[in-house]
Design a protein around this motif. Structure first.
Motif, mmCIF file in Angstrom:
data_model
loop_
_atom_site.group_PDB
_atom_site.id
_atom_site.type_symbol
_atom_site.label_atom_id
_atom_site.label_comp_id
_atom_site.label_asym_id
_atom_site.label_seq_id
_atom_site.Cartn_x
_atom_site.Cartn_y
_atom_site.Cartn_z
ATOM 1 N N GLY A 165 0.642 -1.282 0.233
ATOM 2 C CA GLY A 165 -0.178 -0.180 0.331
ATOM 3 C C GLY A 165 0.759 1.292 0.360
ATOM 4 O O GLY A 165 -0.258 2.475 0.572
ATOM 5 N N LYS A 166 1.706 1.073 -0.169
ATOM 6 C CA LYS A 166 2.805 2.536 -0.271
ATOM 7 C C LYS A 166 3.654 2.622 -1.761
ATOM 8 O O LYS A 166 4.320 1.740 -1.161
ATOM 9 C CB LYS A 166 3.922 2.329 1.065
ATOM 10 C CG LYS A 166 3.053 2.430 2.228
ATOM 11 C CD LYS A 166 4.458 2.625 3.288
ATOM 12 C CE LYS A 166 3.763 2.843 4.723
ATOM 13 N NZ LYS A 166 4.613 2.088 5.970
ATOM 14 N N ALA A 167 4.292 3.153 -2.024
ATOM 15 C CA ALA A 167 4.691 3.728 -3.367
ATOM 16 C C ALA A 167 6.217 3.614 -2.782
ATOM 17 O O ALA A 167 6.799 4.402 -1.556
ATOM 18 C CB ALA A 167 4.640 5.401 -3.828
ATOM 19 N N VAL A 168 7.157 2.747 -3.725
ATOM 20 C CA VAL A 168 8.567 2.497 -2.977
ATOM 21 C C VAL A 168 9.558 2.624 -3.863
ATOM 22 O O VAL A 168 10.343 3.102 -3.334
ATOM 23 C CB VAL A 168 8.874 1.183 -2.012
ATOM 24 C CG1 VAL A 168 7.780 0.414 -1.050
ATOM 25 C CG2 VAL A 168 7.852 0.184 -3.458
ATOM 26 N N GLN A 169 9.636 2.590 -5.198
ATOM 27 C CA GLN A 169 10.611 3.073 -6.019
ATOM 28 C C GLN A 169 9.546 3.303 -7.440
ATOM 29 O O GLN A 169 8.747 2.646 -7.754
ATOM 30 C CB GLN A 169 11.109 1.663 -6.120
ATOM 31 C CG GLN A 169 12.104 1.717 -4.858
ATOM 32 C CD GLN A 169 12.931 0.850 -5.205
ATOM 33 O OE1 GLN A 169 13.868 0.468 -6.616
ATOM 34 N NE2 GLN A 169 14.092 -0.087 -4.310
ATOM 35 N N TYR A 170 10.061 4.564 -8.101
ATOM 36 C CA TYR A 170 10.114 4.349 -9.411
ATOM 37 C C TYR A 170 11.238 3.969 -10.846
ATOM 38 O O TYR A 170 12.416 4.586 -9.940
ATOM 39 C CB TYR A 170 9.276 5.631 -9.554
ATOM 40 C CG TYR A 170 9.745 6.894 -9.406
ATOM 41 C CD1 TYR A 170 10.216 7.664 -10.021
ATOM 42 C CD2 TYR A 170 10.052 7.330 -7.794
ATOM 43 C CE1 TYR A 170 11.413 8.821 -10.365
ATOM 44 C CE2 TYR A 170 11.481 8.590 -7.795
ATOM 45 C CZ TYR A 170 11.643 9.108 -9.002
ATOM 46 O OH TYR A 170 12.549 10.314 -8.814
ATOM 47 N N ALA A 171 10.832 4.315 -11.684
ATOM 48 C CA ALA A 171 12.209 4.207 -13.113
ATOM 49 C C ALA A 171 11.157 5.223 -13.862
ATOM 50 O O ALA A 171 10.137 4.812 -14.539
ATOM 51 C CB ALA A 171 12.058 3.062 -13.455
ATOM 52 N N VAL A 172 11.860 5.811 -14.678
ATOM 53 C CA VAL A 172 11.337 6.844 -15.883
ATOM 54 C C VAL A 172 11.914 5.810 -16.539
ATOM 55 O O VAL A 172 13.541 5.577 -16.846
ATOM 56 C CB VAL A 172 12.725 8.078 -15.345
ATOM 57 C CG1 VAL A 172 12.235 8.805 -16.752
ATOM 58 C CG2 VAL A 172 11.890 8.401 -14.752
ATOM 59 N N ILE A 173 10.616 5.543 -18.053
ATOM 60 C CA ILE A 173 11.579 4.581 -19.645
ATOM 61 C C ILE A 173 11.429 6.132 -20.169
ATOM 62 O O ILE A 173 10.658 5.728 -20.324
ATOM 63 C CB ILE A 173 10.951 3.192 -19.175
ATOM 64 C CG1 ILE A 173 10.505 3.154 -18.022
ATOM 65 C CG2 ILE A 173 11.446 3.117 -20.368
ATOM 66 C CD1 ILE A 173 9.769 1.541 -18.080
ATOM 67 N N GLU A 174 12.701 5.542 -21.298
ATOM 68 C CA GLU A 174 12.516 6.486 -22.016
ATOM 69 C C GLU A 174 11.744 5.701 -23.066
ATOM 70 O O GLU A 174 11.469 4.621 -23.514
ATOM 71 C CB GLU A 174 13.806 6.741 -22.190
ATOM 72 C CG GLU A 174 14.635 7.507 -21.524
ATOM 73 C CD GLU A 174 16.354 7.652 -21.804
ATOM 74 O OE1 GLU A 174 16.515 8.521 -23.378
ATOM 75 O OE2 GLU A 174 17.225 7.666 -21.421
ATOM 76 N N ARG A 175 11.074 6.958 -24.110
ATOM 77 C CA ARG A 175 9.878 6.080 -25.069
ATOM 78 C C ARG A 175 10.711 5.666 -26.385
ATOM 79 O O ARG A 175 10.319 4.589 -26.831
ATOM 80 C CB ARG A 175 9.073 6.998 -25.615
ATOM 81 C CG ARG A 175 8.600 7.540 -24.559
ATOM 82 C CD ARG A 175 7.245 8.519 -25.494
ATOM 83 N NE ARG A 175 6.823 7.659 -26.327
ATOM 84 C CZ ARG A 175 5.218 8.619 -26.243
ATOM 85 N NH1 ARG A 175 5.222 9.817 -26.768
ATOM 86 N NH2 ARG A 175 4.622 7.904 -27.685
#
Length: 136
Positions: A102-112
């Protein structure tokens, strides 16, 4: 006066502790995804299994398309998440957000990279069903 200052400081610390500022951008995951996407560039359609790249605990992963608004991010995630990528005004990236318990823990940006990414007909990925589709 000292008690009032102490109360204000404690309140500020409490507010800061409740924010989502401890969400980590996973640049290693970004690099690995980028390399793998380039390696499958000769195919018009392909896929990647997200679990082969992820080395932390997660139970859901959400993929957001370019121009997704902050309100739509939080609505879909179901948790507070301040978008550090500014995807709402960008068309050059996708945003992958991982949630655990229930918590946002990590993120990643993906180039198109002239590519369309999708989760198929799913709203989110899970460790047992983690296929990220790639179309060129």
């Amino acid at each position: 006066m000292i008690k009032q200052i102490a109360v204000i400081l404690l309140s500020l610390l409490w507010i800061a502790g409740c924010s989502d500022s401890n969400i980590k951008r996973n640049t290693e995951l970004e690099k690995n995804l980028h390399s793998s996407i380039i390696m499958v560039s000769d195919k018009s359609e392909s896929y990647l299994y997200l679990s082969t790249f992820v080395e932390f605990e997660w139970d859901k992963a959400f993929l957001f398309e370019p121009y997704t608004t902050q309100a739509d991010l939080e609505k879909q995630l179901g948790v507070k998440f301040t978008d550090p990528s500014n995807i709402g005004s960008r068309d050059d990236i996708y945003l992958l957000v991982f949630v655990n318990e229930g918590k946002a823990v990590q993120y990643a940006v993906i180039e198109r990279l002239h590519t369309t990414f999708s989760l198929g007909d799913q709203a989110y990925l899970e460790p047992s069903n983690d296929t990220l589709y790639i179309e060129r």
